[in-house]
Design an enzyme around this catalytic site. Structure first.
Site, PDB file in Angstrom:
ATOM      1  N   HIS A 261       0.736  -1.418   0.176  1.00  0.00           N
ATOM      2  CA  HIS A 261      -0.142  -0.046  -0.026  1.00  0.00           C
ATOM      3  C   HIS A 261       0.834   1.147  -0.063  1.00  0.00           C
ATOM      4  CE1 HIS A 261      -4.192   1.616   1.263  1.00  0.00           C
ATOM      5  NE2 HIS A 261      -3.729   2.434   0.327  1.00  0.00           N
TER       6      HIS A 261
ATOM      7  N   GLY B  45       0.948   3.282  -2.471  1.00  0.00           N
ATOM      8  CA  GLY B  45       0.828   4.172  -3.926  1.00  0.00           C
ATOM      9  C   GLY B  45       0.859   5.443  -3.734  1.00  0.00           C
TER      10      GLY B  45
END
Length: 313
Positions: free
Chosen positions: A275, A277
C-alpha cells in the site's frame, strides 16, 4: 472565538496558512491537542491504523469540515454517524494522482517484464534471459475512471498500447474517449490484457472483482489493484492465480496488512507492494497546497473543493 483547526502536519511547516484560525497539531497520538468539541476543521491523520482517524469524531460537536489526505474516504465513513448534520467531508483529490499513477505503471511493467524473477535471480547470481511480455500492443481496461484513473491513462499514452477502455459508475465522454458504465464491464473484461482497478471502495465496488469477474478475464491477463483490497475477492483471486490462468500485481490486499503466512505471499504470478501508492516525496507538497487552499476557502466562506458528502443530507 477563532476557529480551531486540527492538522496532522505541523502548522509551522505549512507555508501560506491563512490567518485567523488556531492551528493545532494532532497526528493520531493518544492525547488530543485540545477539547475535540472546539474543533471546527479536522484534517484526518494520514496512513494510520484503522480506527485512529475516527477516534475524535464522537466528541467533535462543533466540527464543520472533515478533510482527508487520502483519495478514499472509507476509513472515516464508520465514524460519520457521530457528526451533526451539515458537516462537509472532503477528500484529497489532486494529491495522490501522480504517485498512484506512477506506481500503477511500475506494477504493470514489473509484472509483464518479469522484474521479480530478475531480482530473485540476481540474489542467486543467475543470469536469467528469455522473452517477456511488453506493454506495447496490449489492451488495457481501467476500472474506476476518476482523477487517478485519468492520470494512469496519461502515463499509458507513451507506451504504444493498442487500446484503453474506461469504466466508471456512470457513462460519459472524455477528451480521450468514452467512459463505459459498470453495467458494461462483463463485456469488456474478455478483451483486456491488463485490468487496472482504481475505483473507490463503496458498497457497489466491494467484491467487484469476484469469481465471475475474474473468470471473464482472458487467459494470461494481468490484474492490477491500486484501489482498495476489498474490491477484490481474495479467495477467488487465489483460485485463478494458483491455476496459472491469470497474474496479479497488488498494492492493496484483503486483509491488510497481509499477515505472515498468508497464501497470497507465495501465490504464483503475484507481485505485492505494501500500500505505497500514495506515500512518496510527491505527497507533502501537494497535501500542503491542498490544505492552504481549503483553509483559505474556509476562512473566506468560499465553496470548498472535493466535497464528497454532507452529513444529514
Amino acid at each position: 472565538m477563532s476557529a480551531q483547526v486540527w492538522l496532522p502536519i505541523a502548522p509551522d511547516e505549512i507555508e501560506g496558512l491563512p490567518e485567523g484560525p488556531r492551528y493545532l497539531f494532532w497526528d493520531g497520538g493518544e492525547e488530543f491537542p485540545a477539547d475535540p468539541a472546539d474543533c471546527s476543521f479536522y484534517v484526518v491523520p494520514y496512513m494510520k491504523p484503522a480506527g485512529i482517524g475516527v477516534r475524535p469524531l464522537p466528541e467533535m460537536s462543533s466540527v464543520e469540515v472533515v478533510q482527508t489526505l487520502s483519495a478514499g474516504i472509507d476509513h472515516v465513513q464508520p465514524g460519520l454517524h457521530h457528526l451533526r448534520p451539515g458537516v462537509r467531508l472532503c477528500n484529497a483529490r489532486g494529491v495522490h494522482e501522480a504517485s498512484t499513477a506512477e506506481l500503477t505503471l511500475t506494477l504493470v511493467l514489473a509484472a509483464l517484464r518479469g522484474i521479480p524473477d530478475f531480482v530473485r535471480a540476481q540474489e542467486r547470481g543467475e543470469w536469467l534471459g528469455g522473452f517477456r511480455s511488453a506493454l506495447a500492443d496490449k489492451s488495457v481496461l481501467i476500472v474506476g475512471y476518476g482523477a487517478i484513473g485519468a492520470a494512469i491513462e496519461d502515463r499509458l499514452a507513451p507506451f504504444e498500447v493498442a487500446r484503453v477502455a474506461r469504466v466508471a459508475r456512470s457513462q460519459r465522454t472524455t477528451a480521450r474517449g468514452p467512459v463505459h458504465p459498470l453495467t458494461e464491464l462483463p463485456s469488456l473484461l474478455p478483451h483486456a490484457d491488463v485490468v487496472i482497478l482504481s475505483t473507490p471502495l463503496t458498497e457497489e465496488t466491494r467484491g467487484l472483482a469476484d469469481a465471475e469477474f475474474l473468470a471473464r478475464m482472458k487467459d494470461g491477463a494481468l490484474l492490477v489493484n491500486v484501489a482498495r483490497g476489498p474490491v477484490v475477492d481474495t479467495k477467488a483471486l487465489l483460485a485463478e492465480v494458483e491455476s496459472g490462468r491469470i497474474t496479479a500485481a497488488l498494492d492493496v490486499t484483503d486483509p491488510e496488512p497481509l499477515p505472515p503466512g498468508h497464501p497470497l505471499w507465495q501465490a504464483p504470478g503475484v507481485l505485492i507492494t505494501p500500500h505505497v501508492g500514495g506515500p512518496t516525496s510527491a505527497f507533502l507538497p501537494r497535501a500542503k497546497q491542498l490544505l492552504v487552499d481549503q483553509l483559505t476557502r474556509f476562512v473566506n466562506h468560499e465553496p470548498l473543493r472535493n466535497v464528497i458528502l454532507t452529513t444529514g443530507s
